[in-house]
Scaffold this active site. Structure first.
Site, PDB file in Angstrom:
ATOM      1  N   HIS A 125     -53.000  29.781 -17.544  1.00  0.00           N
ATOM      2  CA  HIS A 125     -53.875  30.196 -18.557  1.00  0.00           C
ATOM      3  C   HIS A 125     -52.971  31.495 -19.587  1.00  0.00           C
ATOM      4  O   HIS A 125     -52.912  31.590 -20.618  1.00  0.00           O
ATOM      5  CB  HIS A 125     -55.366  29.613 -18.265  1.00  0.00           C
ATOM      6  CG  HIS A 125     -55.868  28.589 -18.833  1.00  0.00           C
ATOM      7  ND1 HIS A 125     -56.444  28.039 -19.306  1.00  0.00           N
ATOM      8  CD2 HIS A 125     -55.318  27.794 -17.565  1.00  0.00           C
ATOM      9  CE1 HIS A 125     -56.802  27.174 -19.220  1.00  0.00           C
ATOM     10  NE2 HIS A 125     -56.671  26.766 -17.809  1.00  0.00           N
ATOM     11  N   ASP A 128     -58.667  31.054 -25.364  1.00  0.00           N
ATOM     12  CA  ASP A 128     -58.448  30.493 -24.558  1.00  0.00           C
ATOM     13  C   ASP A 128     -59.575  29.285 -25.333  1.00  0.00           C
ATOM     14  O   ASP A 128     -60.513  29.618 -25.135  1.00  0.00           O
ATOM     15  CB  ASP A 128     -58.485  30.648 -23.205  1.00  0.00           C
ATOM     16  CG  ASP A 128     -57.808  29.599 -22.505  1.00  0.00           C
ATOM     17  OD1 ASP A 128     -56.774  29.546 -21.736  1.00  0.00           O
ATOM     18  OD2 ASP A 128     -58.563  28.158 -22.783  1.00  0.00           O
TER      19      ASP A 128
END
Ligand code: UDP
Length: 447
Positions: free
Chosen positions: A19, A116
């Site tokens: 990520h 994110d």
């Protein structure tokens, strides 16, 4: 909206799996298009920061902050789901604390929060300081769509066929476990559910994918979100070496590939997180040995110990095992014939970007859904028989690629998608190029 004198962009990373690294790649891509005095503050746990910033130089205008990972002083560092849960439970306070420090240190207020997508609370933080929230969904539009349909999916199994863009191929077993979790109160299911409920508040949702890969899904999610910006595949754009530090070919894989025949090699890799079950490592090894097919296998040292006795010696003429493979450079080489993958999004998109068909053995998260897309929607690969590696199932999958017409069809299909991906990143008028320009404008604006 007015343009500010100085931009200060808060980047909030989710520190697990692949990520944080793509968020960094994105910053590196954005930076040259923003005023030279723009400040980026990157918030991530110390462990994840160490891992991603050890791979290459960081941009000068990026400041790194370590946020608390939720582990109390003196306690052992947990692994896997326990580490993730502790981290989630420590949000948003850990981020808020470090963000305050960053504003004090730089003397510049944030102009934008770029997080994110998992870190949905960013929308509340952004609202509070009246700046835009831009969310980065690091996976495909297929899994984003499924999360946005969480309520519908949970209401009744039969509704799956009503979700646009999946050619009625979806099964409940393909769903990310958090979407169908018995209750949505655990840290991870609750985080993802809240994300689904709040994502429409984001000024933009950025994806490392390209619209033409899933045009029906994209058309549908555009009706639910303010701005959907597919800007990928990032690996097909300038800084592809950011991910893999293999320019030096330390592993020797590229040199080894030079001596292999066109489309003959099996490349096996299962991402950065997963450890394969021992019986499946043995099954793969037995199948590779029985077929005597050339292979490169990215396998960590603790997994190598599980290989059958004498395997390394018996296969050294045609196989290569490395603890970290330069995946992109491997895909660039025409000797690679098939990719055996766990179906992490980056791996899938990289396979598509370089036209490599796949054998899928998904485990968790979005992997089963990605695998379904590979087999049933894009038709660029196969799922392993029975859902896990057995010797015979692996041999049969390899046979389909190397001895049967099916392999050629899958290869042609993935080549077609590769062409579309290349179109999308064309500098003049590619869809991802246009979306990237829209993202630059979004980042430049103040509310
Ligand atoms: N990767 C690599 N070499 C390896 C194993 C993985 O370069 O030996 C890279 C791969 O190219 C991809 C990433 O690690 O960019 C894995 O990301 P993915 O989303 O596929 O899986 P995750 O690690 O999140 O499970």
């Amino acid at each position: 909206m007015t343009t500010t004198s100085q931009l200060h962009i808060a980047l909030l990373a989710f520190p697990f799996g692949s990520h944080a690294a793509p968020l960094l790649t994105l910053v590196q891509k954005l930076s040259p298009f923003l005023p030279s005095n723009t400040i980026f503050s990157f918030f991530n746990t110390s462990q994840s920061n160490t891992s991603i910033f050890s791979k290459g130089p960081k941009p000068n205008n990026l400041k790194i902050y370590n946020v608390w990972d939720g582990v109390k002083e003196g306690n052992d560092t947990p692994f896997g789901r326990e580490a993730i849960d502790l981290f989630i439970q420590s949000t948003p306070i850990n981020f808020v604390k470090s963000m305050k420090e960053a504003e004090e240190e730089t003397g510049v207020k944030f102009s934008c929060i770029f997080s994110d997508a998992f870190l949905w609370f960013s929308c509340e933080l952004a609202e509070k300081i009246n700046v835009p929230w831009i969310a980065f969904w690091t996976a495909g539009s297929c899994s984003l769509s499924i999360h946005l349909y969480t309520d519908l999916i949970r209401s009744n199994d039969e509704t799956l066929s009503r979700i646009p863009g999946f050619l009625s191929s979806l099964r409940i077993s393909d769903m990310p476990p958090e979407v169908v979790a018995e209750n949505l109160e655990g840290p991870m299911p609750s985080m993802l559910y809240n994300m689904a409920l709040n994502l429409h508040k984001a000024s933009g949702v950025v994806l490392n994918s390209f619209e033409e890969l899933d045009s029906i899904i994209n058309k549908d999610i555009k009706t639910k979100l303010q701005k959907v910006l597919n800007i990928g595949p990032l690996v097909l754009q300038s800084s592809k070496k950011v991910h893999s530090d293999a320019n030096s070919d330390e592993s020797g894989c590229i040199k080894w590939l030079e001596n292999q025949k066109e489309k003959s090699v099996v490349y096996l890799s299962f991402g950065t997180v997963l450890t394969l079950p021992p019986n499946e490592i043995v099954a793969i090894a037995e199948a590779l040995e029985a077929k005597r097919v050339p292979f490169i296998w990215s396998l960590r040292d603790n997994e190598v110990k599980i290989l059958p006795k004498g395997f390394l010696e018996r296969t050294k003429e045609f196989g290569k095992i490395v603890s970290w493979a330069p995946q992109l450079e491997i895909f660039e080489n025409s000797a690679v014939g098939v990719f055996v993958t766990h179906c992490g999004w980056n791996s899938i998109l990289e396979g598509i970007s370089y036209g490599v068909p796949m054998i899928c053995r998904p485990f968790f998260g979005d992997q089963k859904l990605n695998s379904r897309m590979v087999e049933s929607v894009w038709q660029i690969g196969l799922q392993i028989e029975g859902g896990s590696f057995t010797k015979n199932g692996t041999i049969s999958a390899l046979d389909k690629f190397f001895n049967e017409e099916k392999g050629n069809v899958l290869r042609q299909n993935v080549e077609g998608l590769k062409e579309k991906a290349l179109e999308a990143v064309r500098p003049d008028n590619g869809s991802s190029t246009e979306n990237f320009k829209a993202l630059v404008e979004l980042v430049k604006c103040h509310k």
